[in-house]
Design a protein around this motif. Structure first.
Motif, mmCIF file in Angstrom:
data_model
loop_
_atom_site.group_PDB
_atom_site.id
_atom_site.type_symbol
_atom_site.label_atom_id
_atom_site.label_comp_id
_atom_site.label_asym_id
_atom_site.label_seq_id
_atom_site.Cartn_x
_atom_site.Cartn_y
_atom_site.Cartn_z
ATOM 1 N N LYS A 154 -13.399 -14.916 73.437
ATOM 2 C CA LYS A 154 -14.083 -16.153 73.044
ATOM 3 C C LYS A 154 -13.949 -16.495 71.565
ATOM 4 O O LYS A 154 -14.266 -17.614 71.157
ATOM 5 N N GLY A 155 -13.565 -15.526 70.748
ATOM 6 C CA GLY A 155 -13.498 -15.753 69.312
ATOM 7 C C GLY A 155 -14.845 -15.661 68.624
ATOM 8 O O GLY A 155 -14.987 -16.086 67.480
ATOM 9 N N THR A 156 -15.849 -15.093 69.324
ATOM 10 C CA THR A 156 -17.198 -14.998 68.769
ATOM 11 C C THR A 156 -17.686 -13.560 68.798
ATOM 12 O O THR A 156 -17.091 -12.696 69.453
ATOM 13 N N VAL A 173 -25.013 -16.563 66.215
ATOM 14 C CA VAL A 173 -23.700 -16.276 66.794
ATOM 15 C C VAL A 173 -22.616 -16.518 65.752
ATOM 16 O O VAL A 173 -22.589 -17.564 65.093
ATOM 17 N N LEU A 174 -21.720 -15.549 65.596
ATOM 18 C CA LEU A 174 -20.649 -15.646 64.605
ATOM 19 C C LEU A 174 -19.380 -16.177 65.259
ATOM 20 O O LEU A 174 -18.831 -15.542 66.164
ATOM 21 N N GLN A 175 -18.926 -17.326 64.820
ATOM 22 C CA GLN A 175 -17.668 -17.897 65.302
ATOM 23 C C GLN A 175 -16.558 -17.438 64.362
ATOM 24 O O GLN A 175 -16.218 -18.100 63.380
ATOM 25 N N LEU A 176 -15.993 -16.292 64.657
ATOM 26 C CA LEU A 176 -15.027 -15.679 63.747
ATOM 27 C C LEU A 176 -13.649 -16.331 63.827
ATOM 28 O O LEU A 176 -12.862 -16.230 62.882
ATOM 29 N N ILE A 177 -13.329 -16.946 64.954
ATOM 30 C CA ILE A 177 -12.029 -17.617 65.091
ATOM 31 C C ILE A 177 -12.311 -19.074 65.453
ATOM 32 O O ILE A 177 -12.542 -19.400 66.618
ATOM 33 N N PRO A 178 -12.334 -19.968 64.463
ATOM 34 C CA PRO A 178 -12.640 -21.380 64.729
ATOM 35 C C PRO A 178 -11.610 -22.023 65.670
ATOM 36 O O PRO A 178 -10.419 -21.697 65.630
#
Length: 226
Positions: A154-156, A173-178
């Protein structure tokens, strides 16, 4: 103190249930689609293991061998029921997500294995510590596996934290890959097998490096003496 240090080291690293003993693989593979799910089920399992070991150790001499296993399972089932009802009451959304895997802690072989192998032969304090450390070792694997699968899929990280702390926690929630399109395989069962295999390989590689370094350090004084 040496005994307690060994218990901690074995539970977290040398005999880790997830990467060394490979016990409890059903929840390990099924629940770890996110870090929050893995951490939650791991902590519930750790509490049950610590409490069951602590409950069995004082009565181990008074339980006949013929009914030892049924008695141990009864103790574990009672503790799992307490955890199950508590999660249903206080973190119901998370309880719904984890579903059947909370009551299935009763049948998790690592719980009964530690009761039978350690708590049935040792006093209460080391038994409780053994259960806790083995449970935390499993929690570590579940959380890492869930975090890796969630990040790749999910990139999160921390997706689903609102199930524990409420709707306002969605901001955590950390969105590490926008703008990540997602990778479905990672959050499906095959992704769990691949991720666990990578964790086991990493653990074995680090352990081999540690043993090789210890062997070199042990051989150094011998070489210097010659």
């Amino acid at each position: 103190m040496g005994q307690y240090r060994d218990i901690v080291e074995h539970g977290l690293w040398k005999q880790n249930p997830g990467t060394m003993q490979l016990l409890g693989l059903c929840p390990t593979l099924a629940v770890t689609s996110t870090a929050v799910n893995g951490l939650s089920l791991g902590l519930a399992t750790a509490l049950v293991m610590a409490a069951s070991n602590a409950a069995v150790a004082p009565v181990r001499r008074y339980v006949p061998d013929e009914i030892r296993i049924p008695v141990f399972i009864l103790v574990i089932a009672a503790l799992v029921t307490i955890i199950d009802l508590s999660m249903n009451a206080f973190v119901h959304p998370l309880y719904v997500v984890l579903g059947i895997f909370i009551p299935l802690i009763v049948t998790n072989c690592i719980v009964l294995a530690r009761v039978e192998a350690f708590a049935a032969k040792n006093p209460i304090t080391p038994s409780a510590l053994d259960g806790l450390m083995m449970g935390l070792g499993l929690t570590l694997v579940l959380t890492l596996l869930g975090a890796v699968r969630e990040l790749v899929g999910k990139g999160t990280v921390l997706s689903g934290i609102d199930l524990v702390f409420g709707a306002e926690a969605k901001a955590w929630v950390l969105q590490l890959i926008p703008d990540y399109p997602g990778f479905l395989l990672a959050i499906l069962p095959p992704g769990a097998f691949i991720g666990l295999g990578l964790l086991i390989a990493t653990h074995n590689w680090l352990e081999q490096r540690r043993l090789a370094k210890a062997s070199m350090q042990a051989a150094l004084p011998v070489a210097q003496s010659h």
